[in-house]
Motif scaffolding. Sequence first.
Motif, mmCIF file in Angstrom:
data_model
loop_
_atom_site.group_PDB
_atom_site.id
_atom_site.type_symbol
_atom_site.label_atom_id
_atom_site.label_comp_id
_atom_site.label_asym_id
_atom_site.label_seq_id
_atom_site.Cartn_x
_atom_site.Cartn_y
_atom_site.Cartn_z
ATOM 1 N N ALA A 130 19.596 -6.521 -108.054
ATOM 2 C CA ALA A 130 19.520 -5.022 -107.537
ATOM 3 C C ALA A 130 17.461 -5.374 -106.916
ATOM 4 N N ALA A 131 16.703 -6.070 -107.702
ATOM 5 C CA ALA A 131 15.734 -6.269 -107.068
ATOM 6 C C ALA A 131 14.894 -7.361 -106.193
ATOM 7 N N TYR A 132 16.262 -8.727 -106.558
ATOM 8 C CA TYR A 132 16.556 -9.056 -105.053
ATOM 9 C C TYR A 132 16.346 -8.523 -103.944
ATOM 10 N N ALA A 133 18.001 -7.389 -103.785
ATOM 11 C CA ALA A 133 18.311 -7.116 -102.204
ATOM 12 C C ALA A 133 16.364 -5.900 -102.122
ATOM 13 N N ALA A 134 16.496 -5.790 -103.518
ATOM 14 C CA ALA A 134 14.989 -4.425 -102.972
ATOM 15 C C ALA A 134 13.750 -5.174 -101.667
ATOM 16 N N ASP A 135 13.400 -7.024 -102.775
ATOM 17 C CA ASP A 135 12.384 -7.967 -102.193
ATOM 18 C C ASP A 135 13.203 -7.678 -100.474
ATOM 19 N N MET A 136 14.556 -8.373 -99.948
ATOM 20 C CA MET A 136 15.347 -8.656 -99.458
ATOM 21 C C MET A 136 14.446 -7.417 -97.779
ATOM 22 N N ALA A 137 15.369 -6.023 -99.168
ATOM 23 C CA ALA A 137 15.240 -4.918 -98.183
ATOM 24 C C ALA A 137 13.626 -4.708 -97.425
ATOM 25 N N MET A 138 12.035 -4.580 -97.782
ATOM 26 C CA MET A 138 11.078 -4.401 -97.642
ATOM 27 C C MET A 138 10.537 -5.077 -96.612
ATOM 28 N N PRO A 139 9.867 -4.133 -95.363
ATOM 29 C CA PRO A 139 9.963 -4.956 -93.853
ATOM 30 C C PRO A 139 8.531 -6.400 -94.066
ATOM 31 N N VAL A 140 8.673 -7.205 -92.994
ATOM 32 C CA VAL A 140 7.866 -7.793 -93.442
ATOM 33 C C VAL A 140 6.919 -7.816 -92.739
ATOM 34 N N GLU A 141 5.602 -8.105 -93.180
ATOM 35 C CA GLU A 141 4.478 -7.249 -93.061
ATOM 36 C C GLU A 141 3.250 -8.154 -91.693
ATOM 37 N N ASP A 142 3.189 -6.955 -90.556
ATOM 38 C CA ASP A 142 2.540 -7.973 -89.692
ATOM 39 C C ASP A 142 1.019 -8.363 -89.388
ATOM 40 N N TYR A 143 1.327 -9.797 -89.027
ATOM 41 C CA TYR A 143 -0.383 -10.129 -89.507
ATOM 42 C C TYR A 143 -0.390 -11.054 -88.164
ATOM 43 N N SER A 144 0.189 -10.461 -86.758
ATOM 44 C CA SER A 144 -0.557 -10.735 -85.550
ATOM 45 C C SER A 144 -1.464 -9.293 -85.494
ATOM 46 N N THR A 145 -2.759 -10.170 -84.822
ATOM 47 C CA THR A 145 -3.827 -9.383 -84.484
ATOM 48 C C THR A 145 -4.295 -9.639 -82.950
ATOM 49 N N THR A 146 -4.619 -8.379 -82.763
ATOM 50 C CA THR A 146 -5.124 -8.166 -80.871
ATOM 51 C C THR A 146 -6.394 -8.200 -80.885
ATOM 52 N N TYR A 147 -6.943 -9.546 -79.312
ATOM 53 C CA TYR A 147 -8.065 -9.737 -79.169
ATOM 54 C C TYR A 147 -8.585 -9.573 -78.477
ATOM 55 N N THR A 148 -9.574 -8.565 -77.711
ATOM 56 C CA THR A 148 -9.947 -8.462 -76.841
ATOM 57 C C THR A 148 -10.576 -9.336 -76.048
ATOM 58 N N ASP A 149 -10.170 -9.688 -74.531
ATOM 59 C CA ASP A 149 -11.509 -10.730 -73.669
ATOM 60 C C ASP A 149 -12.113 -9.187 -73.724
ATOM 61 N N THR A 150 -13.529 -10.775 -74.232
ATOM 62 C CA THR A 150 -15.349 -9.772 -73.702
ATOM 63 C C THR A 150 -15.287 -10.895 -72.267
ATOM 64 N N TYR A 151 -14.739 -11.756 -72.088
ATOM 65 C CA TYR A 151 -15.658 -13.108 -70.987
ATOM 66 C C TYR A 151 -15.653 -12.808 -70.013
ATOM 67 N N TYR A 152 -16.356 -12.855 -69.107
ATOM 68 C CA TYR A 152 -16.564 -12.402 -67.974
ATOM 69 C C TYR A 152 -16.565 -13.480 -66.725
ATOM 70 N N GLY A 153 -16.757 -14.732 -67.887
ATOM 71 C CA GLY A 153 -16.987 -15.836 -66.187
ATOM 72 C C GLY A 153 -18.645 -15.934 -66.129
ATOM 73 N N VAL A 154 -18.718 -16.877 -65.465
ATOM 74 C CA VAL A 154 -20.237 -17.593 -65.152
ATOM 75 C C VAL A 154 -20.180 -17.397 -64.039
ATOM 76 N N GLN A 155 -21.204 -17.047 -63.407
ATOM 77 C CA GLN A 155 -21.406 -16.825 -61.648
ATOM 78 C C GLN A 155 -22.977 -18.031 -62.070
ATOM 79 N N ASP A 156 -22.383 -18.373 -60.384
ATOM 80 C CA ASP A 156 -23.187 -18.915 -59.888
ATOM 81 C C ASP A 156 -24.873 -18.944 -59.448
#
Length: 199
Positions: A171-197
């Motif tokens: 039962a303990a193993y089945a409960a562990d396997m049924a737990m959702p995996v944590e989402d470790y993904s991260t979203t980054y915002t692109d703050t680089y706009y480029g360099v003008q001449d």
Amino acid sequence: MLVRASSFTVDLGKGGYLIGFTDDYEYPKELPFGWRCGPATDAGAVVLTTTDTGPLQLTVKVHDAPPAPETGGEWEPAEKISLQVDLPALYVATLEQGDIMDAWPDDEPLLEVPFSSDGSDWVRMRLYCHADDPEPGTGDHGERNLVQLWPAPQTLPVHPDITEADRQARAAYAADMAMPVEDYSTTYTDTYYGVQDGR
């Protein structure tokens, strides 16, 4: 009658091994604590071993009819389950820490099983186990498994009785396997706009 046999060493990981007629491996949702083997899927079984991270001598024998039971006191009582033949060849994989690794040796021809005459595409698996050192632990325990396979309609499994501690571990193993995996993904915002001449 014996059709084919294969014997080789499996270097086990931390959780035993998978055996069956499928190469679509994933960690079993349940483990058969108190038994040596249990279904992982209809086409595959999980085998729990005494050895943790060490060698196991695996012998697989394919028969065209039910073989005579092994006699002698060297084996634990046999367990039996039915497996569906999704693929004609037998596959073996070890359960590693967080991974599943193919364990069939490259230099060993794959074992194919004759299909049942009733067209059901099921086989019976009989598992015998022995360990020179029966106490669980890491390293070499002198462990051997014998797997006998033959075409047969699906029938009920044969296992020893389990204890309340085994039920709780399952039962303990089945409960562990049924737990959702944590989402470790991260979203980054692109703050680089480029360099003008000129700047």
